[in-house]
Design a protein around this motif. Structure first.
Motif, short mmCIF file in Angstrom:
data_model
loop_
_atom_site.label_atom_id
_atom_site.label_comp_id
_atom_site.label_asym_id
_atom_site.label_seq_id
_atom_site.Cartn_x
_atom_site.Cartn_y
_atom_site.Cartn_z
N GLU A 193 0.85 -1.19 0.00
CA GLU A 193 0.00 0.00 0.00
C GLU A 193 0.88 1.24 0.00
O GLU A 193 1.91 1.29 0.69
N LEU A 194 0.47 2.24 -0.75
CA LEU A 194 1.23 3.48 -0.85
C LEU A 194 0.47 4.64 -0.21
O LEU A 194 -0.73 4.79 -0.42
N SER A 195 1.19 5.47 0.53
CA SER A 195 0.65 6.75 1.01
C SER A 195 1.02 7.79 -0.05
O SER A 195 2.20 7.98 -0.33
N VAL A 196 0.02 8.43 -0.63
CA VAL A 196 0.23 9.24 -1.83
C VAL A 196 0.15 10.74 -1.54
O VAL A 196 -0.82 11.23 -0.96
N PHE A 237 3.22 14.55 6.30
CA PHE A 237 2.29 13.47 5.94
C PHE A 237 3.01 12.12 5.92
O PHE A 237 2.53 11.13 6.49
N PHE A 238 4.17 12.07 5.26
CA PHE A 238 4.91 10.82 5.17
C PHE A 238 5.32 10.32 6.56
O PHE A 238 5.22 9.13 6.86
N LYS A 239 5.77 11.21 7.42
CA LYS A 239 6.19 10.79 8.75
C LYS A 239 5.00 10.28 9.56
O LYS A 239 5.11 9.29 10.28
N ARG A 240 3.86 10.95 9.40
CA ARG A 240 2.65 10.52 10.11
C ARG A 240 2.21 9.14 9.66
O ARG A 240 1.69 8.34 10.45
#
Length: 265
Positions: free
Chosen positions: A26-29, A61-64
């Motif tokens: 799964e990717l966080s976009v 966002f990425f760190k979260r």
């Protein structure tokens, strides 16, 4: 291991999401307001829309989301960096410290900022290796002797402009350069060549001599061939193993129908 995607425009981000999903990832976009197609909402697992200059929000966002490996996919037009978009404090600091502001420096600066936060920028083709151009003829028709001479001339010129980070594409006719890519992109370069010298054009698109596969990977697809048809171009050369081909079957069928030769060099 958490994976993230910084999505520009075009089909590339969608293919990365699809390829990752096939591998159970799964990717966080991160979607760029000025560039990313809105349809990405329907396929992304988790998504955050940000302005092109909002580097701080991207990192937050990425760190979260626990992302420690990220991919950049899809074009972000160079001109957008110099548009009216207001960069945040983190982006301004990064821009201020850059020795120059060409593509490699700009995206390299973003990669360095991500790395400072423990986020590694990885090969943009990581999940879609099967879409890289093979070596040799890709279509039914191989280049003619004249087209091959154009390719040989064009490879020298295109490699030099790519080394200088000016662009990746040139259009050649009779071993003379008709058009050179700058900020406008491949299709616009081909169209301009067609306006200058319609017919018998050879398009040469190359990776940089030291191509960083994390970003700015050359891409061709159906729109490339459609633009070639309109411009009167009969042959396309791409760098094997370092150029992504999107919608390969449709692209090859359209090229074959119009007797266009495509080759990986």
């Amino acid at each position: 291991m958490g994976y993230g995607l910084i999505a520009g425009n075009g089909q590339f981000p969608f293919l990365v999401i699809e390829g990752a999903r096939r591998q159970g990832v799964e990717l966080s976009v991160i979607a760029i307001k000025e560039e990313t197609f809105p349809e990405i909402e329907s396929v992304a697992d988790k998504i955050k829309w940000v302005g092109i200059g909002q580097l701080g929000k991207m990192i937050e966002f990425f760190k979260r989301e626990g992302v420690n490996r990220a991919i950049m996919a899809g074009q972000v037009k160079h001109i957008q960096i110099f548009s009216g978009s207001l960069p945040d404090a983190r982006m301004l600091k990064m821009l201020w410290n850059l020795p120059k502001r060409n593509t490699d420096a700009l995206i390299g600066g973003v990669a360095a900022e991500l790395a400072r936060e423990g986020i590694e920028l990885i090969d943009s083709t990581y999940f879609i290796q099967d879409k890289l151009a093979p070596e040799g003829s890709i279509t039914k028709r191989s280049p003619t002797k004249v087209e091959q001479e154009n390719i040989e001339y064009g490879l020298n010129v295109a490699s030099e402009i790519a080394r200088l980070d000016l662009g990746q594409t040139i259009v050649v006719r009779a071993k003379a350069c008709v058009a050179v890519e700058a900020m406008e992109g491949t299709d616009a370069t081909i169209r301009r060549a067609g306006e200058l010298a319609n017919g018998k054009l050879t398009v040469v698109k190359v990776a940089k001599p030291d191509q960083d596969m994390r970003f700015d990977v050359p891409v061709v697809g159906v729109p490339t061939v459609e633009t070639m048809i309109a411009a009167g171009a009969t042959c396309l050369s791409v760098t094997a193993g370092k150029t992504l081909i999107f919608d390969r079957d449709e692209m090859i069928a359209l090229a074959d129908k119009n007797k266009i030769a495509i080759i990986g060099n």
